[in-house]
Write an enzyme that holds these catalytic residues in place. Structure first.
Site, PDB file in Angstrom:
ATOM      1  N   SER A 160     -11.082  -1.003  -1.751  1.00  0.00           N
ATOM      2  CA  SER A 160      -9.855  -0.940  -0.955  1.00  0.00           C
ATOM      3  C   SER A 160     -10.139  -1.196   0.516  1.00  0.00           C
ATOM      4  O   SER A 160      -9.278  -1.678   1.248  1.00  0.00           O
ATOM      5  CB  SER A 160      -9.196   0.439  -1.095  1.00  0.00           C
ATOM      6  N   ASP A 184       0.841  -1.194   0.000  1.00  0.00           N
ATOM      7  CA  ASP A 184       0.000   0.000   0.000  1.00  0.00           C
ATOM      8  C   ASP A 184       0.878   1.246   0.000  1.00  0.00           C
ATOM      9  O   ASP A 184       1.986   1.217  -0.526  1.00  0.00           O
ATOM     10  CB  ASP A 184      -0.953  -0.051   1.205  1.00  0.00           C
ATOM     11  N   HIS A 226      -4.046   5.943   2.860  1.00  0.00           N
ATOM     12  CA  HIS A 226      -4.661   4.691   2.422  1.00  0.00           C
ATOM     13  C   HIS A 226      -4.067   3.473   3.134  1.00  0.00           C
ATOM     14  O   HIS A 226      -4.789   2.588   3.614  1.00  0.00           O
ATOM     15  CB  HIS A 226      -4.477   4.578   0.913  1.00  0.00           C
TER      16      HIS A 226
END
Length: 750
Positions: free
Chosen positions: A536, A152, A211
């Site tokens: 996600s 990520d 994220h």
């Protein structure tokens, strides 16, 4: 940090653009910055080679270097990464002419320019039936001893979600390293952190996007009490496997994720000894031999590593999936039963319920003038409230109705309204999104409503010369009986890369998910969290659940874990009716796959469909790939002419995808008993109109644990009954007492 910058950080993640990204070094991976030569005509190429014969791992870099054209050896070294575990090959900076010359080498299978891929909870554990000290969390020790590798944007190691209080040291097999420096970085929770997108300004694996911190805490975050965003969704934030270890591999930045970095991260994770790989990122559909995630994942499952990936956010269009390989768990997104409620109230007394995270307490509920953004804008984009598209004279002091879409991020629409002097925003869904509003951290009072509600607002505006409206903020509400519901953005099947494999495999929570965040959104001193949406977010839920199952059943293969997740999935919502999509109609199998994950049932599935890595060889040859293309995936030389090809639907998969023409098709499946030793399962089939099904045998009787039995199923076309339908769906269940082992079936009529 200002609110605008904070929101820009959030949106840069969700709407990341596909542009070039720098590569990075790692242990056992070579990296050189090309500072002394012109890079304007150089691009990064992914080079696949034939498997070297009897060559030591330490000599690979030298071998790969020997393959390069002489023109590359006159200046600084061009090789970016060398790969050792998941593919045979390397990443290198080349000109188009040099790449063409390289491909003339008989040891080189292919050399192609890399692509840039894009990034694709206080309440979700209880929503999924996970309770502290009980059930699956108790039986699996909350994932203790399992290592989840996450590819990520990096991680924020100081967040309390990554506290290691009470956690044991990493297992002895752990072989990774931590690139953080200083105090309070890696610990017994974050046991490894690597950066493969190093730049001159950022060499450590810190999360500069958000994220990665969000997905890592969703998969395996420790309990943090009082988690909330602007006071909403308040509770204890905890990941799916709170006692699992985390290894972060930073392969993405603000601008996306390069293929070379992704392969480097997966290659390193396999060498490090992770048990689960979680990738909330992906690219467009393509053949598996050109898909870096499919290639890396196959290398991972060969080492017994489970791989979970997001399905992508390109729904509700059909055939919009990423990460379609059958050795990957492909995860779509669903809602949970929590709503961050806000209501648009009109001057005629009608109210329309929506969602918004930002709920200011000082916004008066008095009615204000209401205006449609598309009425008198500066350009065609005013309807979408694009930046600088609104006239201040039209919107100042008013509530502005904006439409979603137009390639303008939702929060940026609110900023455009605010910059033009608007008092509040009502955001209506597009027709494709329909009844699926999203809770966002807006920059002004706002509410996101359905498409149908938006049409009603337009009609009201046109019906009176003085339309008015306000927004009522009502906080967090639990208990929406329509949950889980498939989100509009969740990508749908059928698969382009392999239509004979039903994808996605499963859906899980991905709408309005609260998890850890690197920076505070409201400048508070409490630990920062954020609420965002996407596949996600659903992917790390399943990654964490896989970690629980890995602890509970250490002898299960990746395919067995996937089977347990799929065959125990739910097809109904909390209200007991079929799971719906964004249109509020029953969702089809191309949206749900096997259904919504049920972690508790997955821990005791009764039967599993298992697949060994070598079982994929006849499947891959059956896709009409060349020997070289299959060899790229398998990392070994293959002659498909010497392999018994099978149809895609013949793979021992927990679901069926049948491309049905005018002839009957017969397929076999083998199931292994992981339930009681002495048990009998009876088949129940759900047959759609236009198809006939027959099964042999209709009962499976087991006498021991681990015993395998095979059955065959025939699919018979009845074309006269199809009413011009292009597809249909059915199911096959094996039932024994409390066990119901269900396989969804999709039919695509040819």
């Amino acid at each position: 940090m200002t609110k605008v910058v904070q929101f820009s950080l959030l949106l840069a993640l969700i709407l990341v653009l596909s542009v070039s990204l720098a590569s990075a070094a790692s242990q056992n991976l070579e990296f050189t910055e090309l500072e002394d030569e012109d890079q304007s005509n150089l691009s990064t190429y992914i080079v696949h080679v034939r498997k070297p014969q009897v060559i030591q791992s330490d000599d690979l870099h030298t071998f790969y270097y020997s393959l390069l054209p002489e023109s590359t050896k006159t200046t600084n070294q061009r090789i970016v990464f060398t790969y050792r575990n998941v593919v045979n090959g390397f990443a290198v900076k080349l000109t188009p002419e040099e790449a063409k010359a390289l491909q003339q080498n008989e040891e080189v299978v292919s050399a192609r320019p890399e692509k840039i891929l894009s990034l694709h909870t206080t309440h979700t554990p209880s929503f999924l039936g996970l309770q502290q000290g009980l059930g699956l969390w108790k039986g699996s020790n909350s994932g203790k001893g399992v290592i989840i590798g996450i590819l990520d944007t990096g991680i924020s190691p100081f967040h309390p979600s990554f506290s290691d209080e009470g956690m044991p040291s990493p297992p002895a097999k752990w072989n990774g390293i931590c690139e953080f420096t200083g105090k309070r970085t890696c610990n017994n929770k974050i046991i490894g952190a690597r950066n493969f997108v190093k730049t001159k300004n950022l060499t450590l694996p810190f999360d500069d996007v958000g994220h990665g911190t969000h997905t890592a805490s969703t998969a395996a975050g420790r309990p943090v009490q009082g988690a909330n965003v602007y006071g909403n969704a308040n509770g204890t934030a905890v990941g799916m496997a709170p006692d699992a270890h985390i290894a972060m591999y930073k392969v993405c930045g603000l601008v996306g994720c390069s293929e070379s970095a992704i392969l480097a991260g997966m290659d390193t994770a396999v060498d490090d000894g992770v048990d689960v790989l979680s990738l909330s990122l992906g690219g467009p559909s393509g053949p598996f031999f050109e898909d870096p995630i499919a290639l890396g994942a196959f290398g991972a499952i060969q080492k017994g590593i489970f791989v979970s990936c997001s399905a992508a956010n390109s729904g509700p269009a059909y055939s919009s999936l990423s990460n379609e390989a059958p050795w990957i768990l492909t995860v779509g997104a669903s809602s949970i039963d929590r709503t961050i409620m806000a209501t648009a109230k009109l001057g005629n007394g009608k109210e329309y319920v929506g969602q918004s995270v930002f709920q200011p307490k000082d916004f008066a509920p008095s009615l204000l003038p209401l205006v449609y953004a598309g009425a008198n804008g500066n350009n065609n984009f005013s309807v979408f409230c694009a930046p600088e598209s609104l006239n201040r004279s039209d919107v100042e002091g008013k509530v502005v109705l904006c439409e979603d879409g137009g390639f303008v991020p939702r929060v940026f629409k609110g900023k455009a309204v605010k910059d033009a002097g608007g008092a509040a925003m009502i955001l209506m869904n597009s027709v494709l999104e329909d009844f699926n509003p999203i809770a966002d951290v807006h920059v002004l009072p706002a509410v996101h409503i359905s498409y149908e509600a938006g049409l009603a607002l337009k009609e009201y505006i046109n019906s009176t010369s003085t339309p008015t409206a306000t927004i009522l903020f009502e906080g967090t509400v639990i208990g929406n009986l329509l949950a889980p519901q498939v989100t509009s953005f969740s990508s749908r099947g059928p698969s382009k890369a392999s239509p004979g494999i039903l994808k996605p495999d499963i859906i899980g929570p991905g709408l309005n998910i609260l998890a850890a965040w690197p920076v505070s959104l409201d400048n508070s001193t409490t630990p920062p969290f954020n609420i965002i949406s996407g596949t996600s977010m659903s992917c790390p839920h399943l990654s964490g659940i896989a970690a629980l199952l890995k602890n509970s059943h250490p002898d299960w293969s990746p395919a067995a874990i996937k089977s347990a997740i799929m065959t125990t999935a739910s097809q109904v919502n909390l209200g007991g009716t079929p799971i719906l999509d964004q249109r509020l109609v029953p969702a089809d199998v191309f949206a749900t796959g096997a259904g919504h994950v049920n972690p508790v049932k997955a821990n005791d599935p009764g039967l599993v469909y298992d697949i060994e890595p070598n079982d994929y060889i006849p499947y891959l040859c059956g896709l009409n790939y060349t020997d070289r293309e299959v060899g790229v995936i398998l990392q070994q030389r293959v002659r498909c002419s010497e392999v018994n090809h099978i149809a895609e639907a013949e793979l021992n998969y927990p679901s069926f995808s049948i491309l049905l023409g005018n002839t009957t098709q017969l397929y076999t499946r083998t199931v292994a008993n992981v339930g009681p030793a002495n048990s009998t399962y009876t088949a129940e089939i759900g047959v759609p109109v236009g198809v006939g099904m027959s099964l042999s045998p209709a009962q499976l009787t087991f006498t021991e644990v681990g015993q395998k039995l095979t059955y065959s199923v025939s699919f018979i076309p009845f074309s006269e009954d199809r009413d011009n339908h292009t597809f249909a769906q059915g199911s096959l269940k094996w039932v024994s007492g409390k066990y119901s082992v269900r396989s969804p079936i999709s039919f695509i009529f040819l």
